[in-house]
Write an enzyme that holds these catalytic residues in place. Structure first.
Site, PDB file in Angstrom:
ATOM      1  N   GLY A 239       0.731  -1.280   0.148  1.00 59.82           N
ATOM      2  CA  GLY A 239       0.056  -0.004  -0.116  1.00 59.82           C
ATOM      3  C   GLY A 239       0.874   1.422  -0.014  1.00 59.82           C
ATOM      4  N   GLY A 275       3.782  -3.743  -3.546  1.00 59.73           N
ATOM      5  CA  GLY A 275       3.931  -3.869  -5.001  1.00 59.73           C
ATOM      6  C   GLY A 275       4.282  -2.554  -5.795  1.00 59.73           C
ATOM      7  CE1 TYR A 316      -8.462   1.689  -9.733  1.00 61.05           C
ATOM      8  CE2 TYR A 316      -6.352   1.629 -11.287  1.00 61.05           C
ATOM      9  CZ  TYR A 316      -7.500   0.965 -10.653  1.00 61.05           C
ATOM     10  OH  TYR A 316      -7.337  -0.371 -10.539  1.00 61.05           O
ATOM     11  CB  CYS A 343     -14.257   2.298 -30.250  1.00 59.37           C
ATOM     12  SG  CYS A 343     -13.488   2.023 -31.721  1.00 59.37           S
ATOM     13  CD  GLU A 344     -15.199   1.894 -23.901  1.00 61.74           C
ATOM     14  OE1 GLU A 344     -15.849   2.547 -23.389  1.00 61.74           O
ATOM     15  OE2 GLU A 344     -15.424   0.659 -24.382  1.00 61.74           O
ATOM     16  CE1 TYR A 371      -1.571  -3.557  -8.585  1.00 62.36           C
ATOM     17  CE2 TYR A 371      -0.371  -1.654  -7.982  1.00 62.36           C
ATOM     18  CZ  TYR A 371      -0.934  -2.868  -7.675  1.00 62.36           C
ATOM     19  OH  TYR A 371      -0.930  -3.459  -6.389  1.00 62.36           O
TER      20      TYR A 371
HETATM   21  N1  LLP Z   1      -1.227  -7.233  -0.724  1.00 61.08           N
HETATM   22  C1  LLP Z   1      -2.768  -7.364  -1.046  1.00 61.08           C
HETATM   23  C2  LLP Z   1      -3.569  -8.087  -0.314  1.00 61.08           C
HETATM   24  C3  LLP Z   1      -3.223  -6.370  -2.062  1.00 61.08           C
HETATM   25  O1  LLP Z   1      -4.462  -6.500  -2.341  1.00 61.08           O
HETATM   26  C4  LLP Z   1      -2.459  -5.513  -2.696  1.00 61.08           C
HETATM   27  C5  LLP Z   1      -3.223  -4.566  -3.858  1.00 61.08           C
HETATM   28  C6  LLP Z   1      -0.916  -5.499  -2.394  1.00 61.08           C
HETATM   29  C7  LLP Z   1      -0.720  -6.256  -1.333  1.00 61.08           C
HETATM   30  C8  LLP Z   1      -0.055  -4.413  -3.023  1.00 61.08           C
HETATM   31  O2  LLP Z   1      -0.342  -3.150  -2.842  1.00 61.08           O
HETATM   32  P1  LLP Z   1       0.652  -1.993  -3.411  1.00 61.08           P
HETATM   33  O3  LLP Z   1       1.833  -2.022  -2.330  1.00 61.08           O
HETATM   34  O4  LLP Z   1       0.878  -2.218  -4.775  1.00 61.08           O
HETATM   35  O5  LLP Z   1      -0.180  -0.714  -2.981  1.00 61.08           O
HETATM   36  N2  LLP Z   1      -4.989  -1.492  -9.599  1.00 61.08           N
HETATM   37  C9  LLP Z   1      -4.805  -0.507  -8.732  1.00 61.08           C
HETATM   38  C10 LLP Z   1      -4.207  -1.023  -7.389  1.00 61.08           C
HETATM   39  C11 LLP Z   1      -5.057  -2.082  -6.770  1.00 61.08           C
HETATM   40  C12 LLP Z   1      -4.280  -2.767  -5.582  1.00 61.08           C
HETATM   41  C13 LLP Z   1      -4.678  -3.966  -5.291  1.00 61.08           C
HETATM   42  N3  LLP Z   1      -4.268  -4.631  -4.141  1.00 61.08           N
HETATM   43  C14 LLP Z   1      -4.221   0.783  -9.339  1.00 61.08           C
HETATM   44  O6  LLP Z   1      -3.484   0.722 -10.427  1.00 61.08           O
HETATM   45  O7  LLP Z   1      -4.086   1.935  -8.855  1.00 61.08           O
END
Ligand code: LLP
Length: 418
Positions: A239, A275, A316, A343-344, A371
Site C-alpha cells: 500500500g 507492489g 482511476y 473506441c471509448e 498495474y
Molecule cells: N497485498 C494485497 C492483499 C493487495 O490486495 C495489494 C494490492 C497489495 C498487497 C499491493 O499493494 P501496493 O503495494 O501495490 O499498493 N490497480 C490499482 C491498485 C490495486 C491494488 C490492489 N491490491 C491501481 O492501479 O492503482
C-alpha cells in the site's frame, strides 16, 4: 537517483536511449529498469535488515517473469492472489516457501496446488474459506499455515476503488469475527495458526492509516495470546504510495521505521507485501503519436497505446507524466489530450498536457511499471504490448509483442450444421 533521465534533451533508460528501444522493439512497449527494481527492494531489505522479516512482492503489480526473476534473485518472497500468479513465481525461480496467498476467492484447486508447493502462509479472508482449506489440507494429509486477514476499518484516504480496509469493503473479516475464526482455526486439525494479516489499500501517501491499522492488529495479537493462540508473523500488506506527480509519500525507510517503532520489542516476523512502491517508478510505457488532430474543443494526439494497454487513467483518473523522448525546439508547445485508438471516450492517457510534439514522435508515460501491463487486455482485439528490461547498457526482451495469431489462439468456429 532516477533510472530514467534526460541527457541533452534525450530520454535514457539506464544506459540506453529510449529511441533505440522504440526502434528495436516497436511501440507500445513497456520498459522496466532492473536497477530501479533492485534499488526499491533493497530499500525494504536494508530497513528491515536486523529484524526477522519477509518481503513478499505483490505479483499483481507487475507479474512479468523477468521482473519476478530479478526480485527472486535478490531474495524477495511473493504475495499472490491466484494460482496463475503462483505458477509465475515458480517459473521465475521464486521460492514458494517465501510466498503468501491472499485473495477473497481462493478455490479448492488453488489451495491444493499451493499446499503441494509448500507456501509460507494462506491469508484467510472468511470463516467459510477456513473450512474449505482445512478440508483440502486433510485430503492431502498436511497442515496448512494460516493467517486471518483482518479488516481494521481504517480510512486509507486513497481512491475508493483501491481502498480495501473499510468495513464496507469485501476484504478480510472484522476484528470480532477474526477472534472467532482464530478460535475455530485453533480447533481444526489441518490448519496451524501462524500469523495475522491486513492490507488497507493502495497508493497511501500518509503513515497514519498504516499505524492506526497496526495498533488495532496489536490489540488482537494480545487478545489471542491471552487465549493461548500465538502469532509468529504480522503481515501488514502493501500500500505504500509513490510519487506520480506531486504526491509526497513517505520514503520506504520512514514507512518501515514507523512500523518498527510501533512494534517495539515484540518478537514477531514482519511480513510486507509491497507492489507499487517496488515497480511503479521502475517502468515506463513508450507510445508513438500516430496523428495529431486539432479540433475546436481539444487538440488530440492519437497515440498507439490505448486504455487496453494502460487503464489507470480511465479507471482511476490516475495522472501519469507524459513527455516526448526527444525534445523538439522547432515545434510550438500546445495543450494536448493524449488519447488512444480504442473506441471509448474514456480511452485517454492524459489530458490537457502542454507539449511540443508532432506526428511520429515517441512519448514516454512515466510511473507505468505497476498495474500497467498486468491490467492490460485485448479489448478491441488489440495485441498486448512488448515488455523490455533494461540493465545498464543491455536490453532484454521480457515478453514479445503479441501477434494476431496470439489473439485467435484457443478459439474455434462452430461446426457446419449437418
Ligand atoms: N497485498 C494485497 C492483499 C493487495 O490486495 C495489494 C494490492 C497489495 C498487497 C499491493 O499493494 P501496493 O503495494 O501495490 O499498493 N490497480 C490499482 C491498485 C490495486 C491494488 C490492489 N491490491 C491501481 O492501479 O492503482
Amino acid at each position: 537517483m532516477t533510472h530514467f533521465h534526460y541527457q541533452q534533451g534525450e530520454l535514457f533508460a539506464e544506459g540506453v536511449r529510449a529511441s533505440e528501444i522504440a526502434r528495436q522493439f516497436g511501440t507500445p512497449c513497456y520498459v522496466y529498469s532492473r536497477a530501479a527494481l533492485e534499488q526499491s527492494l533493497a530499500a525494504y531489505q536494508q530497513a528491515l535488515a536486523d529484524v526477522p522479516h519477509l518481503i513478499c512482492y505483490a505479483v499483481k503489480a507487475n507479474s512479468s517473469l523477468a521482473v519476478l526473476d530479478i526480485l527472486a534473485r535478490q531474495g524477495a518472497g511473493f504475495d499472490i492472489v491466484s494460482i496463475g500468479e503462483l505458477e509465475r513465481v515458480v517459473a521465475a525461480g521464486g521460492d514458494p516457501a517465501k510466498t503468501v496467498f491472499s485473495g477473497v476467492g481462493k478455490t479448492a484447486a488453488e489451495m491444493a496446488r499451493a499446499l503441494e508447493l509448500g507456501i509460507h502462509c494462506f491469508n484467510l479472508e472468511s470463516a467459510a474459506e477456513l473450512e474449505v482449506l482445512n478440508r483440502v489440507a486433510a485430503e492431502r494429509g498436511v497442515v496448512a499455515p494460516v493467517s486471518v486477514r483482518v479488516n481494521p476499518d481504517v480510512d486509507a484516504r486513497t481512491h475508493p476503488y483501491i481502498s480495501t480496509g473499510l468495513k464496507e469493503n469485501k476484504f478480510g473479516v472484522t476484528m470480532e469475527e477474526a477472534l472467532r475464526v482464530y478460535r475455530r482455526a485453533a480447533e481444526l486439525p489441518h490448519v496451524a495458526v501462524r500469523g495475522l494479516d491486513c492490507h488497507i489499500g493502495s497508493q497511501l501517501t500518509e503513515l497514519t492509516p498504516f499505524i492506526d491499522a497496526l495498533r488495532r492488529l496489536l490489540t488482537l495479537v494480545d487478545q489471542l495470546a491471552s487465549e493461548g493462540i500465538s502469532i509468529e508473523h504480522l503481515d501488514l500488506g502493501g500500500g505504500l504510495g509513490v510519487r506520480y506527480r506531486d504526491e509526497e509519500p513517505p520514503s520506504i525507510a520512514s514507512y518501515v521505521a514507523a512500523i518498527r517503532a510501533e512494534l517495539g520489542e515484540r518478537q514477531v516476523q514482519l511480513v510486507l507485501e509491497p507492489g507499487r512502491s517496488i515497480a511503479a517508478n521502475a517502468g515506463l510505457l513508450l507510445t508513438t503519436v500516430e496523428y495529431t488532430k486539432p479540433t475546436p474543443a481539444h487538440n488530440f494526439a492519437l497515440v498507439d497505446a490505448g486504455m487496453n494497454d494502460m487503464i489507470r487513467p480511465a479507471l482511476y483518473q490516475a495522472w501519469l507524466d507524459i513527455q516526448p523522448i526527444e525534445a523538439r525546439t522547432e515545434v510550438q508547445p500546445r495543450t494536448w489530450d493524449i488519447v488512444g485508438p480504442v473506441c471509448e471516450t474514456a480511452d485517454f492517457l492524459g489530458k490537457g498536457r502542454e507539449l511540443a510534439i508532432a506526428d511520429g514522435d515517441v512519448l514516454a508515460l512515466f510511473g507505468a511499471g505497476a498495474y500497467g501491463f498486468t491490467m492490460s487486455s485485448n479489448y478491441n482485439s488489440r495485441p498486448r504490448a512488448a515488455e523490455v528490461i533494461v540493465d545498464g547498457e543491455q536490453l532484454h526482451l521480457a515478453r514479445r509483442r503479441e501477434t494476431l495469431e496470439d489473439l485467435l489462439r484457443g478459439e474455434q468456429r462452430l461446426p457446419d450444421k449437418g
